[in-house]
Design a protein around this motif. Structure first.
Motif, PDB file in Angstrom:
ATOM      1  N   GLU A 109     -25.639 -15.027 -53.051  1.00  0.00           N
ATOM      2  CA  GLU A 109     -24.259 -15.146 -52.591  1.00  0.00           C
ATOM      3  C   GLU A 109     -23.308 -14.372 -53.501  1.00  0.00           C
ATOM      4  O   GLU A 109     -22.358 -13.738 -53.031  1.00  0.00           O
ATOM      5  N   GLU A 110     -23.556 -14.429 -54.805  1.00  0.00           N
ATOM      6  CA  GLU A 110     -22.740 -13.648 -55.733  1.00  0.00           C
ATOM      7  C   GLU A 110     -22.939 -12.151 -55.497  1.00  0.00           C
ATOM      8  O   GLU A 110     -21.986 -11.363 -55.593  1.00  0.00           O
ATOM      9  N   ALA A 111     -24.174 -11.766 -55.155  1.00  0.00           N
ATOM     10  CA  ALA A 111     -24.451 -10.346 -54.903  1.00  0.00           C
ATOM     11  C   ALA A 111     -23.757  -9.847 -53.645  1.00  0.00           C
ATOM     12  O   ALA A 111     -23.408  -8.667 -53.548  1.00  0.00           O
ATOM     13  N   THR A 112     -23.529 -10.748 -52.667  1.00  0.00           N
ATOM     14  CA  THR A 112     -22.836 -10.325 -51.444  1.00  0.00           C
ATOM     15  C   THR A 112     -21.384  -9.945 -51.729  1.00  0.00           C
ATOM     16  O   THR A 112     -20.757  -9.249 -50.911  1.00  0.00           O
ATOM     17  N   GLN A 113     -20.854 -10.394 -52.870  1.00  0.00           N
ATOM     18  CA  GLN A 113     -19.502  -9.959 -53.249  1.00  0.00           C
ATOM     19  C   GLN A 113     -19.496  -8.467 -53.586  1.00  0.00           C
ATOM     20  O   GLN A 113     -18.490  -7.787 -53.391  1.00  0.00           O
ATOM     21  N   LEU A 114     -20.649  -7.988 -54.095  1.00  0.00           N
ATOM     22  CA  LEU A 114     -20.775  -6.565 -54.405  1.00  0.00           C
ATOM     23  C   LEU A 114     -21.069  -5.746 -53.155  1.00  0.00           C
ATOM     24  O   LEU A 114     -20.596  -4.605 -53.025  1.00  0.00           O
ATOM     25  N   ALA A 115     -21.868  -6.314 -52.238  1.00  0.00           N
ATOM     26  CA  ALA A 115     -22.273  -5.561 -51.044  1.00  0.00           C
ATOM     27  C   ALA A 115     -22.396  -6.522 -49.863  1.00  0.00           C
ATOM     28  O   ALA A 115     -23.497  -6.966 -49.515  1.00  0.00           O
ATOM     29  N   PRO A 116     -21.264  -6.872 -49.236  1.00  0.00           N
ATOM     30  CA  PRO A 116     -21.300  -7.852 -48.137  1.00  0.00           C
ATOM     31  C   PRO A 116     -22.065  -7.374 -46.911  1.00  0.00           C
ATOM     32  O   PRO A 116     -22.466  -8.194 -46.085  1.00  0.00           O
ATOM     33  N   ARG A 117     -22.315  -6.076 -46.781  1.00  0.00           N
ATOM     34  CA  ARG A 117     -23.017  -5.548 -45.609  1.00  0.00           C
ATOM     35  C   ARG A 117     -24.457  -5.160 -45.935  1.00  0.00           C
ATOM     36  O   ARG A 117     -25.076  -4.398 -45.197  1.00  0.00           O
ATOM     37  N   ASP A 118     -25.001  -5.700 -46.995  1.00  0.00           N
ATOM     38  CA  ASP A 118     -26.397  -5.429 -47.346  1.00  0.00           C
ATOM     39  C   ASP A 118     -27.295  -6.437 -46.620  1.00  0.00           C
ATOM     40  O   ASP A 118     -27.290  -7.632 -46.928  1.00  0.00           O
ATOM     41  N   TRP A 119     -28.058  -5.955 -45.645  1.00  0.00           N
ATOM     42  CA  TRP A 119     -28.879  -6.852 -44.825  1.00  0.00           C
ATOM     43  C   TRP A 119     -29.908  -7.605 -45.653  1.00  0.00           C
ATOM     44  O   TRP A 119     -30.259  -8.763 -45.355  1.00  0.00           O
ATOM     45  N   GLU A 120     -30.416  -6.968 -46.713  1.00  0.00           N
ATOM     46  CA  GLU A 120     -31.491  -7.574 -47.499  1.00  0.00           C
ATOM     47  C   GLU A 120     -31.029  -8.844 -48.213  1.00  0.00           C
ATOM     48  O   GLU A 120     -31.805  -9.779 -48.388  1.00  0.00           O
ATOM     49  N   LEU A 121     -29.762  -8.878 -48.620  1.00  0.00           N
ATOM     50  CA  LEU A 121     -29.234 -10.077 -49.271  1.00  0.00           C
ATOM     51  C   LEU A 121     -29.242 -11.264 -48.314  1.00  0.00           C
ATOM     52  O   LEU A 121     -29.633 -12.376 -48.685  1.00  0.00           O
ATOM     53  N   TRP A 122     -28.818 -11.021 -47.090  1.00  0.00           N
ATOM     54  CA  TRP A 122     -28.820 -12.097 -46.092  1.00  0.00           C
ATOM     55  C   TRP A 122     -30.248 -12.505 -45.724  1.00  0.00           C
ATOM     56  O   TRP A 122     -30.546 -13.695 -45.547  1.00  0.00           O
ATOM     57  N   HIS A 123     -31.128 -11.529 -45.648  1.00  0.00           N
ATOM     58  CA  HIS A 123     -32.544 -11.822 -45.380  1.00  0.00           C
ATOM     59  C   HIS A 123     -33.135 -12.692 -46.483  1.00  0.00           C
ATOM     60  O   HIS A 123     -33.832 -13.687 -46.214  1.00  0.00           O
ATOM     61  N   ASN A 124     -32.868 -12.331 -47.739  1.00  0.00           N
ATOM     62  CA  ASN A 124     -33.409 -13.096 -48.855  1.00  0.00           C
ATOM     63  C   ASN A 124     -32.820 -14.503 -48.928  1.00  0.00           C
ATOM     64  O   ASN A 124     -33.511 -15.459 -49.290  1.00  0.00           O
ATOM     65  N   LYS A 125     -31.540 -14.633 -48.576  1.00  0.00           N
ATOM     66  CA  LYS A 125     -30.947 -15.971 -48.500  1.00  0.00           C
ATOM     67  C   LYS A 125     -31.656 -16.806 -47.441  1.00  0.00           C
ATOM     68  O   LYS A 125     -31.934 -17.995 -47.650  1.00  0.00           O
ATOM     69  N   GLY A 126     -31.959 -16.184 -46.315  1.00  0.00           N
ATOM     70  CA  GLY A 126     -32.702 -16.894 -45.269  1.00  0.00           C
ATOM     71  C   GLY A 126     -34.067 -17.341 -45.745  1.00  0.00           C
ATOM     72  O   GLY A 126     -34.516 -18.457 -45.444  1.00  0.00           O
ATOM     73  N   ALA A 127     -34.738 -16.467 -46.528  1.00  0.00           N
ATOM     74  CA  ALA A 127     -36.057 -16.833 -47.060  1.00  0.00           C
ATOM     75  C   ALA A 127     -35.945 -18.035 -48.004  1.00  0.00           C
ATOM     76  O   ALA A 127     -36.830 -18.910 -48.021  1.00  0.00           O
ATOM     77  N   CYS A 128     -34.873 -18.079 -48.799  1.00  0.00           N
ATOM     78  CA  CYS A 128     -34.664 -19.219 -49.711  1.00  0.00           C
ATOM     79  C   CYS A 128     -34.463 -20.511 -48.927  1.00  0.00           C
ATOM     80  O   CYS A 128     -35.055 -21.548 -49.247  1.00  0.00           O
ATOM     81  N   TYR A 129     -33.610 -20.450 -47.901  1.00  0.00           N
ATOM     82  CA  TYR A 129     -33.363 -21.652 -47.096  1.00  0.00           C
ATOM     83  C   TYR A 129     -34.630 -22.091 -46.355  1.00  0.00           C
ATOM     84  O   TYR A 129     -34.889 -23.287 -46.190  1.00  0.00           O
ATOM     85  N   MET A 130     -35.425 -21.123 -45.900  1.00  0.00           N
ATOM     86  CA  MET A 130     -36.663 -21.468 -45.208  1.00  0.00           C
ATOM     87  C   MET A 130     -37.633 -22.150 -46.170  1.00  0.00           C
ATOM     88  O   MET A 130     -38.279 -23.145 -45.817  1.00  0.00           O
ATOM     89  N   ALA A 131     -37.741 -21.630 -47.397  1.00  0.00           N
ATOM     90  CA  ALA A 131     -38.611 -22.251 -48.388  1.00  0.00           C
ATOM     91  C   ALA A 131     -38.136 -23.650 -48.745  1.00  0.00           C
ATOM     92  O   ALA A 131     -38.944 -24.543 -49.037  1.00  0.00           O
ATOM     93  N   ALA A 132     -36.815 -23.866 -48.689  1.00  0.00           N
ATOM     94  CA  ALA A 132     -36.247 -25.185 -48.976  1.00  0.00           C
ATOM     95  C   ALA A 132     -36.253 -26.090 -47.746  1.00  0.00           C
ATOM     96  O   ALA A 132     -35.737 -27.211 -47.789  1.00  0.00           O
ATOM     97  N   LYS A 133     -36.817 -25.606 -46.633  1.00  0.00           N
ATOM     98  CA  LYS A 133     -36.931 -26.334 -45.371  1.00  0.00           C
ATOM     99  C   LYS A 133     -35.570 -26.653 -44.743  1.00  0.00           C
ATOM    100  O   LYS A 133     -35.430 -27.633 -44.013  1.00  0.00           O
ATOM    101  N   GLN A 134     -34.581 -25.828 -45.035  1.00  0.00           N
ATOM    102  CA  GLN A 134     -33.277 -25.941 -44.380  1.00  0.00           C
ATOM    103  C   GLN A 134     -33.244 -24.881 -43.273  1.00  0.00           C
ATOM    104  O   GLN A 134     -32.640 -23.812 -43.404  1.00  0.00           O
ATOM    105  N   TYR A 135     -33.923 -25.222 -42.168  1.00  0.00           N
ATOM    106  CA  TYR A 135     -34.251 -24.205 -41.175  1.00  0.00           C
ATOM    107  C   TYR A 135     -33.033 -23.683 -40.416  1.00  0.00           C
ATOM    108  O   TYR A 135     -33.002 -22.508 -40.042  1.00  0.00           O
ATOM    109  N   ASP A 136     -32.051 -24.527 -40.160  1.00  0.00           N
ATOM    110  CA  ASP A 136     -30.866 -24.051 -39.437  1.00  0.00           C
ATOM    111  C   ASP A 136     -30.109 -23.009 -40.263  1.00  0.00           C
ATOM    112  O   ASP A 136     -29.678 -21.970 -39.728  1.00  0.00           O
ATOM    113  N   TRP A 137     -29.949 -23.281 -41.567  1.00  0.00           N
ATOM    114  CA  TRP A 137     -29.298 -22.317 -42.442  1.00  0.00           C
ATOM    115  C   TRP A 137     -30.122 -21.027 -42.523  1.00  0.00           C
ATOM    116  O   TRP A 137     -29.576 -19.921 -42.558  1.00  0.00           O
TER     117      TRP A 137
END
Length: 444
Positions: A109-137
């Motif tokens: 999330e802090e990295a998105t301040q540097l590059a809000p349109r970087d798809w990989e940051l959002w993808h990696n956030k999704g992977a974190c939420y999936m690993a934490a079993k927060q599937y909707d997020w």
């Protein structure tokens, strides 16, 4: 890893990065000993602020499984060059590998301040939420990543999230959308095939698996899934040929040896469990289709046991292997061993109802009717399947518990009468045991 390394620009004086090219070449060649030696020289010359040397050293430590050391080095590189997005991504990935999901999300999330349109940051956030079993997020972040820039990996992860939520239709829809973006991607085609298998649509599944194999004939996952469909149609010799192809590619795959061993079960099971009915679905969960009958169908019990034992050695925490070993020992009359393997399977996966039902059968064969009843109750609590009720009634009847047996049998008949005619006549053993138990209960 090499791609990330190539993206890094030089940010220090010539003295600090004079060895970067050689470090890069050594890392690409995986000459890690000499690479690390040169990295240490660069760090000593730069008093520890040569960011590329820190980065490569961190990658090497992570490659060796030394995650804490790797994290510390990535953080040092991020301090030296705080605007370099690559370092922040690597800090987040390493935190994800360490299981620190919240910390990883915060970094991304802090990295998105540097590059809000970087798809990989959002993808990696999704992977974190999936690993934490927060599937909707997780799903929201994967959708956001795809809205910025479409990638097959994001489609696959989004499909996996929906699959984990048991929303298979949505998972298929996402993967079909991915095919518009990458029509020849064998991994996407295989995933769609597996989803259709889970939905019980074997013909559609086989079409997609065939397309996957036409694009990548050595795709082991596709080979295993296609072989399981072939087993379902009782062509055991062709299935074994497929497994031989897969064995060349991944000889140490526990799933492969589990399938080779467990596709042998079904023919022997019906005759081995006299007085109980074996639901066909329970014989095949690993690749989501019914098991065939290769080794057991050919009465090759030793071969089946050998394959499953090898699968257990290669994948000791694969619950399905212990489950199939339990079925195998139950079928061959080794009830104590069956109890051991079913118990191991339950310890790893405690929410699969069929395991409790078979555990109950094994306990009943060992004359432990109280614990067998408890296992039946647990199976029914997880899934009120008519087969559980019928087998429970059979066990109670065998131990002269007539009133309780009649109660379970009545509940079985209510469920049985509510299903379609095709389901009622699909398994002759069910009808036979139903009539036999009805005669016994009436006679008593």
């Amino acid at each position: 890893m090499a791609t990330d390394a190539e993206q890094l620009p030089s940010r220090h004086s010539r003295q600090h990065h004079k060895n970067n090219f050689l470090i890069h070449q050594l890392f690409l060649r995986q000459d890690l000993v000499e690479c690390l030696s040169l990295v240490e020289v660069s760090l000593a010359d730069s008093q520890g602020v040569a960011e590329y040397a820190l980065y490569i050293k961190a990658l090497i430590h992570r490659q060796k499984g030394q995650l804490s050391e790797s994290l510390q080095l990535f953080q040092q590189a991020a301090v030296v060059s705080p605007n370099n997005l690559t370092y922040h991504k690597q800090v987040g990935r390493t935190l994800l590998l360490l299981g620190s999901f919240e910390a990883a999300v915060q970094v991304f999330e802090e990295a998105t301040q540097l590059a809000p349109r970087d798809w990989e940051l959002w993808h990696n956030k999704g992977a974190c939420y999936m690993a934490a079993k927060q599937y909707d997020w997780a799903a929201d972040n994967f959708v956001k990543a795809n809205s910025i820039e479409q990638h097959d990996s994001t489609f696959l992860q989004l499909g996996k999230v929906y699959s984990l939520q048991a929303n298979y239709q949505a998972a298929v829809k996402v993967c079909l959308e991915a095919l518009l973006f990458c029509p020849d991607n064998a991994e996407v085609l295989t995933t769609i095939g597996l989803l259709y298998l889970r939905m019980g649509e074997s013909l559609k599944a086989f079409d997609f698996l065939g397309n996957s194999l036409s694009n990548d004939p050595r795709n082991v996952k596709s080979i295993l899934a296609a072989a399981s469909v072939i087993q379902d149609h009782h062509d055991m010799d062709v299935a074994l040929v497929k497994y031989r192809v897969a064995a060349v590619q991944t000889p140490n795959s526990p799933q492969l040896w589990n399938n080779i061993g467990h596709h042998a079960l079904s023919m022997c099971m019906a005759g081995a469990l006299i007085g109980h009915v074996v639901p066909a679905f329970a014989l095949s969960y690993c690749l989501l289709v019914h098991a065939g009958m290769c080794f057991f169908g050919k009465q090759k019990h030793v071969a089946a046991i050998s394959c499953l034992k090898k699968a257990s050695y290669l994948g000791p925490f694969e619950w399905i292997v212990s489950y199939n070993l339990g079925l195998l020992h139950l079928a061959t009359g080794q009830y104590a061993s069956a109890f051991h393997h079913f118990s191991s399977s339950i310890n790893i996966k405690s929410d699969f109802a069929h395991t409790y039902m078979y555990l109950a059968v094994a306990l009943a064969k060992l004359d432990d009717v109280d614990n067998a009843s408890a296992a039946y109750e647990k199976a029914i609590e997880l899934d009120d399947d008519m087969m559980f009720r019928l087998n429970y009634a059979i066990t109670l009847s065998n131990y002269e518990e007539r009133d309780l047996a009649k109660e379970q049998f009545d509940r079985f008949e209510r469920i049985f009468s509510s299903v379609g005619r095709d389901t009622q006549t699909a398994d002759a053993d069910v009808v036979q045991q139903q009539q036999l138990l009805l005669d016994i209960l009436k006679f008593r």
